[in-house]
Design an enzyme around this catalytic site. Sequence first.
Site, PDB file in Angstrom:
ATOM      1  N   HIS A 306       0.709  -1.236  -0.135  1.00 55.32           N
ATOM      2  CA  HIS A 306      -0.191  -0.287   0.342  1.00 55.32           C
ATOM      3  C   HIS A 306       0.791   1.776   0.209  1.00 55.32           C
ATOM      4  CE1 HIS A 306      -3.440   2.917   1.370  1.00 55.32           C
ATOM      5  NE2 HIS A 306      -4.023   1.568   1.080  1.00 55.32           N
ATOM      6  N   ASP A 363      -7.988  -5.505  -0.115  1.00 55.50           N
ATOM      7  CA  ASP A 363      -8.288  -6.067  -1.001  1.00 55.50           C
ATOM      8  C   ASP A 363      -8.181  -7.617  -1.340  1.00 55.50           C
ATOM      9  OD1 ASP A 363      -9.473  -3.996  -3.112  1.00 55.50           O
ATOM     10  OD2 ASP A 363      -7.700  -2.914  -3.726  1.00 55.50           O
TER      11      ASP A 363
HETATM   12  N1  CMC Z   1       4.448  -7.374  -4.931  1.00 55.18           N
HETATM   13  C1  CMC Z   1       5.893  -7.541  -5.271  1.00 55.18           C
HETATM   14  N2  CMC Z   1       6.041  -6.612  -5.204  1.00 55.18           N
HETATM   15  C2  CMC Z   1       5.741  -5.338  -4.513  1.00 55.18           C
HETATM   16  C3  CMC Z   1       4.098  -5.728  -4.187  1.00 55.18           C
HETATM   17  C4  CMC Z   1       3.380  -6.538  -4.432  1.00 55.18           C
HETATM   18  N3  CMC Z   1       2.296  -6.376  -4.406  1.00 55.18           N
HETATM   19  N4  CMC Z   1       3.844  -4.077  -4.136  1.00 55.18           N
HETATM   20  C5  CMC Z   1       4.967  -3.421  -3.808  1.00 55.18           C
HETATM   21  N5  CMC Z   1       6.465  -4.349  -4.265  1.00 55.18           N
HETATM   22  C6  CMC Z   1       7.695  -3.783  -4.551  1.00 55.18           C
HETATM   23  C7  CMC Z   1       7.379  -2.979  -5.413  1.00 55.18           C
HETATM   24  O1  CMC Z   1       8.187  -3.128  -6.714  1.00 55.18           O
HETATM   25  C8  CMC Z   1       8.855  -2.052  -5.192  1.00 55.18           C
HETATM   26  O2  CMC Z   1      10.740  -2.781  -4.770  1.00 55.18           O
HETATM   27  P1  CMC Z   1      11.847  -2.371  -5.115  1.00 55.18           P
HETATM   28  O3  CMC Z   1      11.548  -1.403  -4.670  1.00 55.18           O
HETATM   29  O4  CMC Z   1      12.913  -3.291  -5.082  1.00 55.18           O
HETATM   30  O5  CMC Z   1      11.489  -1.308  -6.298  1.00 55.18           O
HETATM   31  C9  CMC Z   1       8.704  -1.477  -3.045  1.00 55.18           C
HETATM   32  O6  CMC Z   1       7.359  -2.656  -3.247  1.00 55.18           O
HETATM   33  C10 CMC Z   1       7.353  -0.094  -3.522  1.00 55.18           C
HETATM   34  O7  CMC Z   1       6.547  -0.301  -4.696  1.00 55.18           O
HETATM   35  P2  CMC Z   1       6.233   0.110  -5.046  1.00 55.18           P
HETATM   36  O8  CMC Z   1       5.619  -0.015  -6.377  1.00 55.18           O
HETATM   37  O9  CMC Z   1       6.917   1.672  -4.968  1.00 55.18           O
HETATM   38  O10 CMC Z   1       4.759   1.277  -4.393  1.00 55.18           O
HETATM   39  P3  CMC Z   1       3.476   2.311  -4.196  1.00 55.18           P
HETATM   40  O11 CMC Z   1       3.725   3.311  -3.240  1.00 55.18           O
HETATM   41  O12 CMC Z   1       3.602   3.013  -5.293  1.00 55.18           O
HETATM   42  O13 CMC Z   1       2.671   0.983  -4.742  1.00 55.18           O
HETATM   43  C11 CMC Z   1       1.053  -0.906  -4.926  1.00 55.18           C
HETATM   44  C12 CMC Z   1       1.763   0.470  -4.203  1.00 55.18           C
HETATM   45  C13 CMC Z   1      -0.465  -0.901  -3.797  1.00 55.18           C
HETATM   46  C14 CMC Z   1       0.664   0.183  -6.154  1.00 55.18           C
HETATM   47  C15 CMC Z   1       1.474  -1.398  -5.341  1.00 55.18           C
HETATM   48  O14 CMC Z   1       1.870  -2.308  -3.631  1.00 55.18           O
HETATM   49  C16 CMC Z   1       0.902  -2.474  -5.889  1.00 55.18           C
HETATM   50  O15 CMC Z   1       0.844  -3.262  -7.246  1.00 55.18           O
HETATM   51  N6  CMC Z   1       0.345  -3.721  -4.782  1.00 55.18           N
HETATM   52  C17 CMC Z   1      -0.471  -4.668  -5.326  1.00 55.18           C
HETATM   53  C18 CMC Z   1      -2.309  -4.004  -5.737  1.00 55.18           C
HETATM   54  C19 CMC Z   1      -3.068  -3.891  -4.848  1.00 55.18           C
HETATM   55  O16 CMC Z   1      -2.760  -4.779  -4.068  1.00 55.18           O
HETATM   56  N7  CMC Z   1      -3.596  -2.316  -4.714  1.00 55.18           N
HETATM   57  C20 CMC Z   1      -4.382  -2.228  -3.919  1.00 55.18           C
HETATM   58  C21 CMC Z   1      -3.803  -0.918  -3.282  1.00 55.18           C
HETATM   59  S1  CMC Z   1      -4.893  -1.016  -1.582  1.00 55.18           S
HETATM   60  C22 CMC Z   1      -6.888  -0.501  -2.114  1.00 55.18           C
HETATM   61  C23 CMC Z   1      -7.056   0.662  -3.112  1.00 55.18           C
HETATM   62  O17 CMC Z   1      -5.784   1.937  -2.591  1.00 55.18           O
HETATM   63  O18 CMC Z   1      -7.272   0.312  -4.521  1.00 55.18           O
END
Ligand code: CMC
Length: 427
Positions: A306, A363
């Site tokens: 998140h 989710d």
């Molecule tokens: N699986 C594997 N690696 C992950 C995941 C995941 N679900 N989420 C983040 N990472 C890794 C990402 O690859 C990065 O690694 P590194 O630092 O080595 O490059 C690190 O964690 C930080 O991730 P980020 O993408 O920079 O973080 P963000 O804050 O931009 O993204 C997120 C947040 C929710 C988009 C992301 O965690 C994600 O894609 N999760 C899966 C999709 C999901 O469950 N979304 C629902 C969010 S909650 C409800 C809502 O808001 O609707």
Amino acid sequence: MSKTAILEVNSEKFELPMVTGSENEVAIDISKLRDLSGMITLDPGYKNSGSCTSEITFLDGELGILRYRGYSIEDLAEKGHFLEVSYLVIFGELPTASQLEQFEKDITRYTLVNEEMKSIIDGFPKTAHPMGVLSALTSALTAFNPRSVNVENEKEMYEAVCKTMAKFMVIATWTYRKSMGYPLNYYDNTKGYVENFMRLMFELPTEPYKQNPIVINALDKLFILHADHEQNCSTSTVRMVGSSHAGLFASISAGVSALWGPLHGGANQAVLEMLEEIHRTGGDADKYLAKAKDKNDPFRLMGFGHRVYKNFDPRAKIIKKAADEVLSTLGVNDPILAIAKKLEESALVDEYFVSRQLYPNVDFYSGIIYRALGIPTDMFTVMFAIGRLPGWIAQWKEMRENKEPIGRPRQIYTGHPLRDFVTSEKR
Ligand code: CMC
């Protein structure tokens, strides 16, 4: 005494005011920075930028706190009902018993959707994703409600709230009925809001629909947990679109589109599809954890991570507990619940997930409950949208009442410098 921050660039100092929130969150107000220095700030994805001040939702991602208008999400989910929480989120205070009764009654004044909307739905193929249809239908409502609401007129704004709550629910369920080829039905004004959701979805003209109170209570709780989440992607979209003074339906339609993406609300569908795939391919959760950690594999563990929560998502905790309760009360034995728990258990001790502070989000378990309640997978994000509707309305209303300026970020241009046009034969 108000605090200030000093920004020093090449020995030149710029003094910037600071803003402190009611929970002592601190921000540096850079709104005059360009006037003072000629510089802007750069923050792709707005990881560090506040777009507004807001009185609606408080969230502390480090401590796992979520409150609507000062009330904890745990308290609201346990003791509240969706419509009273919606009223709280939108109008700022919990309704009195008579205000709540009136609100429920006033919503029913608008539950009839213009019959001409049916011909718009007819134009979609049955295979269309319900979120695409919902976004289009919400936008189409502007054609039947062309007058923009005057936010300064309390009565008009109240009516617009009731109208949006009423019509959105009906068209949301119609997206499902369309996909099933069921005749489009009508809200029953003698029944409750969440009860109506189940009826509108599943009632057939051939037999009466029997309600299950366990299902209604579970759905009510899920809607409450989704009601608002401060400046997330879809809410920021609603505020941004509304900041151009586009109407409420048009802004919400944009919010629906933003919510649809798998990194946001679309994750609930993606989680279930992922869990089903793990189950279908033999239940090896560790293989999928390895895929999620592999930087050469685009796969992410859906329902994990998140932007704001870096400890735990309080909604996920409540939903996980509810999943156990709902499935056992309904007598459902779903093997994917065990797979989800195994995934969570392994991820929570895995260095990759621990070091990146990745925890189950809202989710991760919600789809398992929806599935137990008989909601089809591609309707999961629509469920999220119904729950989030009061938040979108409240944030739109607040933005307009605060007379916020049009949302218009700047950029740093990194393209070509000026070059001469060359005619096609000489290229
Ligand atoms: N699986 C594997 N690696 C992950 C995941 C995941 N679900 N989420 C983040 N990472 C890794 C990402 O690859 C990065 O690694 P590194 O630092 O080595 O490059 C690190 O964690 C930080 O991730 P980020 O993408 O920079 O973080 P963000 O804050 O931009 O993204 C997120 C947040 C929710 C988009 C992301 O965690 C994600 O894609 N999760 C899966 C999709 C999901 O469950 N979304 C629902 C969010 S909650 C409800 C809502 O808001 O609707």
